[in-house]
Design a protein around this motif. Structure first.
Motif, PDB file in Angstrom:
ATOM      1  N   LYS A   1      13.952  -5.882  -3.007  1.00  0.00           N
ATOM      2  CA  LYS A   1      14.607  -4.581  -3.043  1.00  0.00           C
ATOM      3  C   LYS A   1      13.850  -3.694  -4.015  1.00  0.00           C
ATOM      4  O   LYS A   1      13.728  -4.009  -5.199  1.00  0.00           O
ATOM      5  CB  LYS A   1      16.067  -4.722  -3.486  1.00  0.00           C
ATOM      6  CG  LYS A   1      16.816  -3.402  -3.557  1.00  0.00           C
ATOM      7  CD  LYS A   1      18.257  -3.610  -4.010  1.00  0.00           C
ATOM      8  CE  LYS A   1      19.015  -2.285  -4.075  1.00  0.00           C
ATOM      9  NZ  LYS A   1      20.423  -2.502  -4.515  1.00  0.00           N
ATOM     10  N   GLU A   2      13.327  -2.591  -3.503  1.00  0.00           N
ATOM     11  CA  GLU A   2      12.568  -1.670  -4.342  1.00  0.00           C
ATOM     12  C   GLU A   2      13.473  -0.986  -5.368  1.00  0.00           C
ATOM     13  O   GLU A   2      14.689  -0.849  -5.169  1.00  0.00           O
ATOM     14  CB  GLU A   2      11.877  -0.604  -3.491  1.00  0.00           C
ATOM     15  CG  GLU A   2      10.738  -1.133  -2.647  1.00  0.00           C
ATOM     16  CD  GLU A   2       9.441  -1.310  -3.425  1.00  0.00           C
ATOM     17  OE1 GLU A   2       9.500  -1.599  -4.635  1.00  0.00           O
ATOM     18  OE2 GLU A   2       8.362  -1.158  -2.809  1.00  0.00           O
ATOM     19  N   GLY A   3      12.859  -0.518  -6.463  1.00  0.00           N
ATOM     20  CA  GLY A   3      13.578   0.244  -7.465  1.00  0.00           C
ATOM     21  C   GLY A   3      13.960   1.621  -6.962  1.00  0.00           C
ATOM     22  O   GLY A   3      13.707   1.987  -5.800  1.00  0.00           O
ATOM     23  N   ALA A   4      14.561   2.416  -7.842  1.00  0.00           N
ATOM     24  CA  ALA A   4      15.119   3.708  -7.445  1.00  0.00           C
ATOM     25  C   ALA A   4      14.073   4.661  -6.894  1.00  0.00           C
ATOM     26  O   ALA A   4      14.395   5.563  -6.113  1.00  0.00           O
ATOM     27  CB  ALA A   4      15.829   4.340  -8.645  1.00  0.00           C
ATOM     28  N   ALA A   5      12.814   4.481  -7.257  1.00  0.00           N
ATOM     29  CA  ALA A   5      11.761   5.388  -6.786  1.00  0.00           C
ATOM     30  C   ALA A   5      11.344   5.119  -5.348  1.00  0.00           C
ATOM     31  O   ALA A   5      10.506   5.843  -4.805  1.00  0.00           O
ATOM     32  CB  ALA A   5      10.549   5.300  -7.704  1.00  0.00           C
ATOM     33  N   GLY A   6      11.900   4.096  -4.723  1.00  0.00           N
ATOM     34  CA  GLY A   6      11.608   3.834  -3.313  1.00  0.00           C
ATOM     35  C   GLY A   6      10.181   3.388  -3.093  1.00  0.00           C
ATOM     36  O   GLY A   6       9.703   2.451  -3.722  1.00  0.00           O
ATOM     37  N   SER A   7       9.470   4.067  -2.205  1.00  0.00           N
ATOM     38  CA  SER A   7       8.131   3.635  -1.823  1.00  0.00           C
ATOM     39  C   SER A   7       7.170   3.600  -3.003  1.00  0.00           C
ATOM     40  O   SER A   7       6.239   2.784  -3.026  1.00  0.00           O
ATOM     41  CB  SER A   7       7.573   4.543  -0.725  1.00  0.00           C
ATOM     42  OG  SER A   7       7.412   5.875  -1.202  1.00  0.00           O
ATOM     43  N   THR A   8       7.365   4.454  -3.990  1.00  0.00           N
ATOM     44  CA  THR A   8       6.455   4.511  -5.132  1.00  0.00           C
ATOM     45  C   THR A   8       6.927   3.665  -6.310  1.00  0.00           C
ATOM     46  O   THR A   8       6.304   3.689  -7.380  1.00  0.00           O
ATOM     47  CB  THR A   8       6.259   5.960  -5.591  1.00  0.00           C
ATOM     48  OG1 THR A   8       7.527   6.500  -5.993  1.00  0.00           O
ATOM     49  CG2 THR A   8       5.673   6.816  -4.479  1.00  0.00           C
ATOM     50  N   ALA A   9       8.023   2.940  -6.149  1.00  0.00           N
ATOM     51  CA  ALA A   9       8.558   2.137  -7.246  1.00  0.00           C
ATOM     52  C   ALA A   9       7.528   1.107  -7.701  1.00  0.00           C
ATOM     53  O   ALA A   9       6.831   0.495  -6.892  1.00  0.00           O
ATOM     54  CB  ALA A   9       9.841   1.435  -6.814  1.00  0.00           C
ATOM     55  N   LEU A  10       7.454   0.908  -9.008  1.00  0.00           N
ATOM     56  CA  LEU A  10       6.586  -0.110  -9.575  1.00  0.00           C
ATOM     57  C   LEU A  10       7.365  -1.367  -9.948  1.00  0.00           C
ATOM     58  O   LEU A  10       6.774  -2.376 -10.325  1.00  0.00           O
ATOM     59  CB  LEU A  10       5.853   0.438 -10.803  1.00  0.00           C
ATOM     60  CG  LEU A  10       4.927   1.628 -10.540  1.00  0.00           C
ATOM     61  CD1 LEU A  10       4.246   2.052 -11.829  1.00  0.00           C
ATOM     62  CD2 LEU A  10       3.891   1.296  -9.470  1.00  0.00           C
TER      63      LEU A  10
ATOM     64  N   TYR B   1       0.864  -1.186   0.000  1.00  0.00           N
ATOM     65  CA  TYR B   1       0.000   0.000   0.000  1.00  0.00           C
ATOM     66  C   TYR B   1       0.894   1.227   0.000  1.00  0.00           C
ATOM     67  O   TYR B   1       1.887   1.280   0.742  1.00  0.00           O
ATOM     68  CB  TYR B   1      -0.894   0.007   1.240  1.00  0.00           C
ATOM     69  CG  TYR B   1      -1.602   1.315   1.484  1.00  0.00           C
ATOM     70  CD1 TYR B   1      -2.813   1.609   0.867  1.00  0.00           C
ATOM     71  CD2 TYR B   1      -1.059   2.276   2.339  1.00  0.00           C
ATOM     72  CE1 TYR B   1      -3.472   2.821   1.092  1.00  0.00           C
ATOM     73  CE2 TYR B   1      -1.700   3.478   2.572  1.00  0.00           C
ATOM     74  CZ  TYR B   1      -2.901   3.752   1.941  1.00  0.00           C
ATOM     75  OH  TYR B   1      -3.536   4.949   2.170  1.00  0.00           O
ATOM     76  N   VAL B   2       0.547   2.215  -0.830  1.00  0.00           N
ATOM     77  CA  VAL B   2       1.303   3.464  -0.898  1.00  0.00           C
ATOM     78  C   VAL B   2       0.347   4.621  -0.643  1.00  0.00           C
ATOM     79  O   VAL B   2      -0.672   4.765  -1.335  1.00  0.00           O
ATOM     80  CB  VAL B   2       1.992   3.634  -2.265  1.00  0.00           C
ATOM     81  CG1 VAL B   2       2.751   4.959  -2.319  1.00  0.00           C
ATOM     82  CG2 VAL B   2       2.941   2.470  -2.537  1.00  0.00           C
ATOM     83  N   SER B   3       0.648   5.428   0.353  1.00  0.00           N
ATOM     84  CA  SER B   3      -0.227   6.542   0.721  1.00  0.00           C
ATOM     85  C   SER B   3      -0.240   7.623  -0.356  1.00  0.00           C
ATOM     86  O   SER B   3       0.762   7.839  -1.049  1.00  0.00           O
ATOM     87  CB  SER B   3       0.218   7.153   2.049  1.00  0.00           C
ATOM     88  OG  SER B   3       1.497   7.753   1.922  1.00  0.00           O
TER      89      SER B   3
END
Length: 757
Positions: free
Chosen positions: A564-573, A416-418
C-alpha cells in the motif's frame, strides 16, 4: 513454464537461477513484521472502474463443433435461461483438484479452444498439420502462449471502451517445450539433440518465440479468430525493434547490427504483460540470458573489463552454453548474434555481438491497432527478468507509476515513476507510441526495501545516488548504465532480496499492489551456505513436503505479497506491506505450513499469473507448480481481495538441532477465508501451466492460456502419441494431429452472466 519448485523451469535452461551474490538482506532476513494472508480473499469488491487488463472470449476458428473442453462435474443441459439468476460473486461451485488431461471449469461454464500453436494468421498460410512438417512459422501462432491483453475494436478498427464482441488479442509466446537443445514437438523427428543445430530447425524455433496479435470476434454465440485479418501480426527474432529511453544510442547498445545503438532484433522469452492507459500493449522479457553463448575464454578477450561483472550478474559466465545452440545454425548474422563473446577487434563492439545481450531484458511496447508503428524497448523501466508491468491507478495531474518484479531467486521489486503528469486527453491520443515516449522514456526507477515493522521505502536508482556512484562492485558510467544494469544498481543501494517476484497486479478497488512470490527451495531453519536463508516474520515457513517418494524442502508453495503506497500515491517513497495469502496443501500436517488455513476447495501451490477483473473486482490467481502436481494439475483460483493490515499476529516456533533454543517467529495472517472469498475455478491438462488472463469489458468472457501441455514427454516418443503425457487440445476435438499444443481458451457462463459469479 512449468517447473519443480523454483529450479530452472526446463532442466537444460538457466531460468530462475540465483545470480545475486550481493550482501543485501534477503526478504526472509529482513522482517519481524506483519503478514496477512488472505486479504486477497477478503472484502466485497464488486465492479471497478479502472481497467487493469483486457480480455476477450473466443471460440475456435477452423475447429470442429465438438471443441468444447469444459469438463465440469455437472455439465449444463438445455438452453440458456431467458432471465439470469441474481448475481453473486464467487457463486459458482468450486472445482475439485484434477489429474485429468482436460480443462475443468465449474458447472454452468463452458471453456472453448480458440487459438493454438501453429494456427495460421494469413489467408494464404496452410492449415496446421501438427506433425512437425509445418512451415511459414512467421505467419503462425507461436508457442507457449503466456500473458495477453484484449483491445476492443471500434467500427473503424480503433480503440473502444464498451465493445464486447470484437477486439484484438495481443499475446506473448514465451518459449518452447524442449529436451536438451531441441523444441522437439515442432520437428518431424524430434529435432537435433547435438551441435551444430540445422539452420532450418533454428529458424523455426526463433520464429516460435515473440508476440502475436490476432483479431477475434463473437459470431453468434461463439468466439472465433479471423485468420485473414489485416490486424494479425507476428513479432519474432528477426523483427526490428527500436531502443528507447536512456539507453538509446548508448555505447552499451552498439552491435554489428546497430552501430549507433538505436535498434535491435526481436523480443525474447516474453512472460507477463501490461496495458497502458493509452491502449498499447506491454510485454516483459523474462529469462533471456540463457539463449546466449559465451566462449570459455571470453573474460580475457574482454580484458576482464566491467562488462564481465555485468554478464555474470545477469547469468552469463564465460563458458556458459546457450539453451538451444542457435548460434551454431550457420555463419549468417541471424545465428551469430546469439554468440555474446567478444570476437571482433573494435573497441566499441561494432564488429561483433559482445553487447547483444544488453538489448534484451526490457518492457516492450507495441501498438496492437497499428502495425506501421515502431515497437520499442522502454529501457527507463530497467533491465532484468521482467514478468508483468502493472500501472497504478492514473490520477490527472500526477505522474504514472509502473510496478514490476524480477523473476529470479533473491532478486528485487521495482517501481518506475514518469516525469510527465497524467493528462486525461492522452487516454485516446492520435499517436499511441508517441504517448509512450512521453510517459515511459523519462522518469525515475526505484527499487524496494522492506522493513521489519511492515513499512518500506522506494530507493531511487540514479547515477547521482552516492551509493551507486561509489559502488565498489561496478563503476556506472551514466544513467543508461544504471538502467541496463539495474540489478547491480539495486545491489548497490541495499534493496531487499525477494523470493522470485513473478506477476504483479493492482487492485482497482483500493490501488494496492499485489506481487506473486512463487516459492523458494532454499529456505531452511538452520541454513547451510550463502544460498540458503532462515525463515523470518515475512517468510515464516521452512518445511519438508513429500511429492511421491521425493522430499521437497524450503518454502515449497510460495505466497503473495501486497503493498500500500503512502499518501503521495504514485510518487510516494514510503509504503506499508504484508503477505496476504500463503500457498499450501490443505492436508499439511503442521499449522505452520498452511498458514492461510486453505481447504480442499482452495489449496494451491506456486502462485504465478495474477490479475484483477476490472468488471467484478475478482482477483484471479494462476499457478505454475511442480510441488503439488502429483495431486493436481496446475490451476486458477478466484478470490475477493481485502486490504493491507487486515490480519492477526501468529507466533511460530521451529525446533533446532543440538539442543539449541527453538526459532520463534511472529507473523501476521489475514482474516480466515470462507467459501465465499476463495474458490478454485479451473484446473488444466497434464503438464500444463495456467497463465495469461484477459477479459471483455463487460466481464462476460474470459481468456486463459494453457501453456506447454504434455511437458515431461520424452523427445524419443514424439512419434508415439500413446506415450505423450498429454494430447490436449486434440483430445478436446481441436485441430489436426495428436501432438500437444499451447492454446488460448475462452470461458463463458452458460446463462450469459459475468465470469466468476
Amino acid at each position: 513454464m512449468n517447473k519443480p519448485l523454483d529450479l530452472a523451469r526446463i532442466p537444460v535452461d538457466h531460468d530462475d537461477i540465483d545470480t545475486n551474490d550481493s550482501p543485501n538482506e534477503h526478504f526472509s532476513a529482513v522482517v519481524q513484521a506483519r503478514m496477512s494472508r488472505r486479504s486477497l480473499l477478503r472484502g466485497g469488491a464488486a465492479s471497478a472502474a479502472t481497467a487493469l487488463f483486457g480480455a476477450v472470449s473466443l471460440s475456435a476458428c477452423g475447429g470442429s463443433d465438438n471443441d468444447n473442453v469444459a469438463t465440469s462435474p455437472n455439465p449444463p443441459t438445455g438452453n440458456t435461461p431467458a432471465t439470469p439468476p441474481a448475481e453473486k460473486l464467487l457463486g459458482f461451485t468450486a472445482v475439485s483438484k484434477s489429474l485429468a488431461d482436460a480443462v475443468v471449469v465449474p458447472a454452468g461454464y463452458t471453456a472453448t479452444v480458440l487459438y493454438a500453436l501453429g494456427d495460421p494468421l494469413t489467408a494464404n498460410t496452410p492449415a496446421f498439420k501438427n506433425d512437425g512438417t509445418d512451415g511459414d512459422w512467421e505467419n503462425r501462432a507461436g508457442d507457449h502462449h503466456d500473458g495477453m491483453e484484449f483491445f476492443a475494436l471500434s467500427a473503424t478498427n480503433g480503440p473502444a471502451t464498451t465493445v464486447n464482441d470484437r477486439g484484438v488479442l495481443a499475446m506473448n509466446h514465451e518459449a518452447t517445450t524442449d529436451e536438451k537443445l531441441s523444441s522437439f514437438f515442432v520437428h518431424a523427428n524430434g529435432g537435433t539433440m547435438s551441435l551444430p543445430r540445422p539452420a532450418a530447425e533454428v529458424d523455426k524455433e526463433m520464429a516460435l518465440h515473440g508476440l502475436s496479435t490476432v483479431e477475434v470476434r463473437k459470431n453468434g454465440s461463439k468466439w472465433e479468430y479471423l485468420k485473414d485479418s489485416a490486424l494479425n501480426r507476428r513479432v519474432h527474432q528477426q523483427t526490428e525493434i527500436e531502443i528507447a529511453g536512456p539507453a538509446r544510442g548508448n555505447a552499451l547498445m552498439v552491435t554489428k547490427y546497430s552501430t549507433n545503438g538505436t535498434k535491435t532484433r526481436g523480443t525474447l522469452n516474453n512472460c507477463g504483460t501490461g496495458k497502458t492507459p493509452w491502449n498499447t500493449y506491454l510485454s516483459g522479457e523474462e529469462n533471456w540470458s540463457g539463449y546466449f553463448n559465451r566462449s570459455a575464454t571470453d573474460d580475457a578477450a574482454r580484458g576482464n573489463d566491467k562488462s564481465v561483472a555485468a554478464l555474470k550478474r545477469y547469468g552469463r559466465n564465460q563458458g556458459d552454453a546457450s539453451r538451444h545452440g542457435w548460434e551454431t545454425g550457420g555463419a549468417e548474422d541471424r545465428f551469430q548474434r546469439w554468440n555474446n563473446s567478444r570476437k571482433g577487434t573494435s573497441l566499441d563492439g561494432s564488429d561483433d555481438y559482445r553487447n547483444e545481450m544488453n538489448a534484451m531484458g526490457y518492457i516492450v511496447e507495441m501498438d496492437p491497432y497499428d502495425k506501421t508503428k515502431a515497437i520499442k524497448k522502454r529501457t527507463a523501466l530497467g533491465r532484468f527478468a521482467h514478468e508483468s508491468a502493472a500501472f497504478g491507478k492514473p490520477v490527472a495531474g500526477q505522474p504514472l507509476a509502473v510496478y514490476m518484479g524480477d523473476d529470479s531467486r533473491n532478486e528485487y521489486i521495482y517501481k518506475y515513476v514518469s516525469n510527465a503528469a497524467w493528462a486525461t486527453a492522452d487516454a485516446n491520443p492520435a499517436d499511441r507510441i508517441a504517448t509512450g515516449d512521453k510517459y515511459l522514456d523519462n522518469g525515475k526507477l526505484y527499487v524496494a526495501k522492506f522493513n521489519a515493522d511492515g513499512s518500506g521505502q522506494w530507493i531511487e536508482l540514479s547515477v547521482t545516488n552516492s551509493a551507486i556512484a561509489g559502488y565498489a562492485g561496478y563503476k556506472f558510467a551514466d544513467q543508461a548504465d544504471v538502467v541496463v544494469n539495474a540489478r547491480l544498481a539495486a545491489d548497490a543501494v541495499g534493496a531487499t532480496k525477494m523470493d522470485r517476484p513473478e506477476w504483479c497486479s493492482v487492485n482497482p478497488a483500493n490501488g494496492e499492489i499485489y506481487f506473486s512470490l512463487t516459492n523458494n527451495s532454499n529456505r531452511r531453519v538452520e541454513p547451510s551456505g550463502s544460498s540458503q536463508a532462515a525463515p523470518d516474520a515475512a517468510n515464516p515457513r521452512a518445511y519438508t513436503d513429500q511429492k511421491g517418494t521425493a522430499t521437497q524442502a524450503g518454502n515449497v508453495n510460495g505466497h503473495i505479497l501486497r503493498v500500500k503506497e503512502g499518501a503521495a500515491g504514485s510518487t510516494a517513497l514510503g509504503f506499508t506491506w504484508d503477505v496476504y495469502l500463503f500457498g499450501a496443501e490443505a492436508k499439511a500436517a503442521a499449522a505452520s505450513i498452511n498458514l492461510s488455513g486453505l481447504s480442499e476447495d482452495q489449496d494451491f501451490s506456486s502462485p504465478d499469473g495474477l490479475a484483477f477483473s476490472a468488471a467484478t473486482g475478482i482477483c484471479w490467481i494462476q499457478t505454475d507448480d511442480g510441488a503439488y502436481t502429483d495431486v493436481t494439475n496446475c490451476m486458477m483460483l478466484a478470490g475477493l481481495p481485502g486490504q493491507v493490515g487486515d490480519g492477526k499476529k501468529v507466533t511460530l516456533s521451529y525446533p533446532r538441532a543440538n539442543g539449541a533454543a527453538n526459532l520463534a517467529l511472529d507473523t501476521y495472517v489475514g482474516k480466515a477465508a470462507t467459501p465465499d472469498t476463495l474458490k478454485r475455478f479451473l484446473v488444466g491438462p497434464v503438464g500444463s501451466e495456467i497463465t495469461g488472463i484477459a477479459e471483455t469489458p463487460d466481464g462476460k468472457a474470459l481468456f486463459v492460456n494453457i501453456q506447454h501441455p504434455g511437458e515431461g514427454t520424452a523427445a524419443a516418443n514424439v512419434g508415439d502419441p500413446s506415450k505423450y503425457t498429454s494430447q490436449w487440445p486434440s483430445n478436446a476435438g481441436y485441430g489436426a494431429g495428436k501432438r500437444p499444443r499451447s492454446a488460448t481458451i475462452v470461458i463463458t457462463k452458460n446463462d450469459g452472466g459475468r465470469i466468476g459469479t
